[in-house]
Every structure is written in C-alpha cells, then in structure tokens.
Design an enzyme around this catalytic site. Sequence first.
Site, PDB file in Angstrom:
ATOM      1  N   GLY A 101       0.880  -1.168   0.000  1.00  9.58           N
ATOM      2  CA  GLY A 101       0.000   0.000   0.000  1.00  9.58           C
ATOM      3  C   GLY A 101       0.913   1.212   0.000  1.00  9.58           C
ATOM      4  O   GLY A 101       1.643   1.442   0.968  1.00  9.58           O
ATOM      5  N   HIS A 159      -8.578  -0.435  19.115  1.00  8.85           N
ATOM      6  CA  HIS A 159      -8.324   0.833  18.414  1.00  8.85           C
ATOM      7  C   HIS A 159      -9.652   1.385  17.910  1.00  8.85           C
ATOM      8  O   HIS A 159      -9.930   1.412  16.729  1.00  8.85           O
ATOM      9  CB  HIS A 159      -7.363   0.578  17.248  1.00  8.85           C
ATOM     10  N   ASN A 163     -11.720  -4.182   3.533  1.00  8.41           N
ATOM     11  CA  ASN A 163     -10.303  -4.247   3.899  1.00  8.41           C
ATOM     12  C   ASN A 163      -9.861  -5.657   4.276  1.00  8.41           C
ATOM     13  O   ASN A 163      -8.701  -6.023   4.054  1.00  8.41           O
ATOM     14  CB  ASN A 163      -9.997  -3.239   5.006  1.00  8.41           C
ATOM     15  N   GLY A 213       1.265   4.423   3.600  1.00  6.65           N
ATOM     16  CA  GLY A 213       2.373   3.590   3.115  1.00  6.65           C
ATOM     17  C   GLY A 213       3.569   4.425   2.709  1.00  6.65           C
ATOM     18  O   GLY A 213       4.714   4.145   3.097  1.00  6.65           O
ATOM     19  N   ARG A 257      -1.163  10.521  20.685  1.00 12.88           N
ATOM     20  CA  ARG A 257      -2.193  11.573  20.594  1.00 12.88           C
ATOM     21  C   ARG A 257      -2.459  12.164  21.968  1.00 12.88           C
ATOM     22  O   ARG A 257      -2.506  13.386  22.136  1.00 12.88           O
ATOM     23  CB  ARG A 257      -3.484  10.982  20.004  1.00 12.88           C
ATOM     24  N   GLY A 311      -0.123   4.344  -0.551  1.00 11.46           N
ATOM     25  CA  GLY A 311      -0.947   5.550  -0.418  1.00 11.46           C
ATOM     26  C   GLY A 311      -0.381   6.472   0.646  1.00 11.46           C
ATOM     27  O   GLY A 311       0.841   6.538   0.845  1.00 11.46           O
TER      28      GLY A 311
HETATM   29  N1  APR Z   1      -2.736  -4.455  -2.886  1.00 13.73           N
HETATM   30  C1  APR Z   1      -1.881  -3.422  -2.768  1.00 13.73           C
HETATM   31  N2  APR Z   1      -2.299  -2.160  -2.554  1.00 13.73           N
HETATM   32  C2  APR Z   1      -3.610  -1.938  -2.459  1.00 13.73           C
HETATM   33  C3  APR Z   1      -4.562  -2.979  -2.580  1.00 13.73           C
HETATM   34  C4  APR Z   1      -4.075  -4.294  -2.801  1.00 13.73           C
HETATM   35  N3  APR Z   1      -4.898  -5.326  -2.916  1.00 13.73           N
HETATM   36  N4  APR Z   1      -5.798  -2.434  -2.440  1.00 13.73           N
HETATM   37  C5  APR Z   1      -5.630  -1.118  -2.232  1.00 13.73           C
HETATM   38  N5  APR Z   1      -4.323  -0.813  -2.257  1.00 13.73           N
HETATM   39  C6  APR Z   1      -3.684   0.482  -2.108  1.00 13.73           C
HETATM   40  C7  APR Z   1      -4.401   1.608  -2.821  1.00 13.73           C
HETATM   41  O1  APR Z   1      -4.132   1.613  -4.215  1.00 13.73           O
HETATM   42  C8  APR Z   1      -3.848   2.819  -2.105  1.00 13.73           C
HETATM   43  O2  APR Z   1      -2.723   3.365  -2.774  1.00 13.73           O
HETATM   44  O3  APR Z   1      -3.689   0.878  -0.743  1.00 13.73           O
HETATM   45  C9  APR Z   1      -3.410   2.269  -0.741  1.00 13.73           C
HETATM   46  C10 APR Z   1      -4.134   2.909   0.415  1.00 13.73           C
HETATM   47  O4  APR Z   1      -3.736   4.223   0.479  1.00 13.73           O
HETATM   48  P1  APR Z   1      -4.710   5.435   0.829  1.00 13.73           P
HETATM   49  O5  APR Z   1      -5.965   5.282   0.037  1.00 13.73           O
HETATM   50  O6  APR Z   1      -3.945   6.680   0.721  1.00 13.73           O
HETATM   51  O7  APR Z   1      -5.114   5.132   2.343  1.00 13.73           O
HETATM   52  P2  APR Z   1      -4.235   5.382   3.649  1.00 13.73           P
HETATM   53  O8  APR Z   1      -4.526   6.724   4.210  1.00 13.73           O
HETATM   54  O9  APR Z   1      -2.839   4.990   3.396  1.00 13.73           O
HETATM   55  O10 APR Z   1      -4.889   4.330   4.667  1.00 13.73           O
HETATM   56  C11 APR Z   1      -4.763   2.930   4.459  1.00 13.73           C
HETATM   57  O11 APR Z   1      -4.395   2.491   6.787  1.00 13.73           O
HETATM   58  O12 APR Z   1      -4.513   3.854   8.658  1.00 13.73           O
HETATM   59  C12 APR Z   1      -5.183   2.927   7.882  1.00 13.73           C
HETATM   60  O13 APR Z   1      -7.495   3.506   8.174  1.00 13.73           O
HETATM   61  C13 APR Z   1      -6.427   3.479   7.257  1.00 13.73           C
HETATM   62  O14 APR Z   1      -7.293   1.375   6.574  1.00 13.73           O
HETATM   63  C14 APR Z   1      -6.640   2.540   6.124  1.00 13.73           C
HETATM   64  C15 APR Z   1      -5.235   2.189   5.686  1.00 13.73           C
END
Ligand code: APR
Length: 311
Positions: free
Chosen positions: A8, A174, A94, A13, A150, A10
């Site tokens: 991930g 959490h 998720n 990550g 926090r 995003g």
């Molecule tokens: N394999 C790899 N990456 C994936 C997959 C998968 N099967 N499905 C989704 N992703 C990627 C998305 O493409 C995205 O880039 O996971 C990333 C998630 O990033 P964001 O949407 O920016 O979310 P983020 O804020 O990082 O949160 C992710 O972490 O803190 C927790 O609550 C939050 O559950 C959430 C998770």
Amino acid sequence: MAKISVIGAGMTGSTTAHWLAEREIADIVLVDIMEGMPQGKALDMTQAMPIIGKDVMILGSNDYADTKDSDIVVITAGLPRKPGMTREDLLVKNANIVGSVAEETIKYSPNAIYLILTNPLDTMTYMTMMKTGLPANKIIGQAGILDSARMSAFIAMETGVSVQNINCYVLGGHGDSMVPLTRHSNIAGVPLEKYLDADKLEAIVQRTRKGGGEIVGLLKTGSAFYAPSAAIAQMAEAILKDKKLIVPCAAYLNGEYGQKGIFFGVPVMLGKGGVEKIIEYDLNEDEKTALQNSADAVAKSVEELKGLVEL
Ligand code: APR
C-alpha cells in the site's frame, strides 16, 4: 541492510517509507496495485536521499516477487475511513484486501514479522494471522503507540511541557472504546493530576478516544497518516535493532489481561522475535471494567469478521 516491504503506497504507506528512510535502518520496497504510483514515489524519495544523507534503497513495484526475503512486511493496503464511516464499515472490504496481501507476501518472506496498519486494526491483525499461518508473536498491530502519542500531544499542548517528558499509555481496542490509563500516565514521573484539573484531563481523554475521527473530519478525503506511520517506523526499528522496547501495540492474547483469542492493545516488549513479552499492569476495578468493555467490542468484530469472510 535489512529489508522492509510496505504494502500500500498511499498516504500511510508512502509516509511510512519516508519515516523509515529517515531512520536508515533498512532498504524499502513500496508495493501498490496502482501502476506507476509506487515507482514514482520511490524514485522521488530516492532522489531525496542525497539531500538528507541516508544510504537507503527504495524500490517501487506492482510485483510481490520484489518483496522476497523481507525482514518486516508492513500492511497499509486498504481503503481509508471517510467522514461518517466507522472503522467497522470498512471491515469486509479491507479484510479481503489484507487477506490477499498476506497470502501473497508470505510466499516470498516466510520469516517476516508483520506490522499492520490497515483498519479496522484489531480484526485486520487477526486476518493476517489466519492468512499467513505465522505464530502470533510475529503479527503486530499498530494502534497503541498512536493513541498514546495523541494523548501525549494533547497534554503537551495544554501544559507546555516537552513531549519527551510526557508518558501516556492507552490500551484496548483501536476504536472509541480504547482505554487511556490516566493513573499510569505521567509527566516526568509526576501524576497528570498535578498538572491538569479533572475537567481538563477528562476532556483530553475524550479527545484522545476520538482522535482519529477528528482528523478524518478535518481532512474530509482520508484519515491520519503522519502519526500512524511514524509509529510503524518506531516499531520496525525496535524489532530490527532488538531494542526490547516496551510500547502499547495490538498483540494476540492468550489469557493475559483475562482475554483469549483476540488482538488487543496492551504493552508489549518489541525485539527481534516480534512481541517478546506482554507486560501486565496492575489495574483497579474501573480500569478492568473499561478494558473488558473494549475487549468485548473487539471480540464482537472478530466474530463479525468470521461470519463475513473466509478465514
Ligand atoms: N494491494 C496493494 N495495494 C492496495 C490494494 C491491494 N490489494 N488495495 C488497495 N491498495 C492500495 C491503494 O491503491 C492505495 O494506494 O492501498 C493504498 C491505500 O492508500 P490510501 O488510500 O492513501 O489510504 P491510507 O490513508 O494509506 O490508509 C490505508 O491504513 O490507517 C489505515 O485507516 C487506514 O485502513 C486505512 C489504511
């Protein structure tokens, strides 16, 4: 150099990769399903290394083969919480994402320790244990460091004391049922009540419980990422350096704190074996009741998970 794969790429990550690179403790692989995005972020971060003077290799990829022989796998893949959404709303979506990530990564890194960030955290850690088949000490959920940080940040804002002097401990699930342990928390060894009157302290406890939601409400398009990912970097360093660091994390309980069969936020000792020890605090009746309520909420969501997805 050790190797950490972050799944991930995003907000959480990529920020995890950033904090990890700052610590210069491992080479990093950033994996996402989106094509080009992890490669672009990894290249950008690689170009920052000469500026901050860290010798770290950062690779972006869409291919799990690149995660081969990771010492640590961090799972952040999933959907973030949107305004009005509870963590539990995210459960099924998720769980399927985390389940597939766990199955893919374990093929390439059978000896890795897993750090989980995807919410709902307490159930995603459970899902990872089921799908990887790893012993429970190698699966650790990030929640307690964030929740405790926090609370510490709010106390620093209120008292003006350095964050380095503030020690807060938030245990439990959490979610809104988390348990800020005000009696065990302190400012340089002095109880919080000496610095804060009861109303202020209670307001801080409530704000801590809703800390994630406060940020979701402000950001509107996602959830917190700086502090959650900083916590992952601290956990990873403790493991790679075998520090025996005691911090609250979501760990699998087998009778500790009167709980069995759930991942739950408790103080753990982190070292090269992952969770090397679970530290049990002496709790009074009120604290025990609050933790039991939180454990009941977590056990309920694990039961829900079992009914909704294949484990
Ligand atoms: N394999 C790899 N990456 C994936 C997959 C998968 N099967 N499905 C989704 N992703 C990627 C998305 O493409 C995205 O880039 O996971 C990333 C998630 O990033 P964001 O949407 O920016 O979310 P983020 O804020 O990082 O949160 C992710 O972490 O803190 C927790 O609550 C939050 O559950 C959430 C998770």
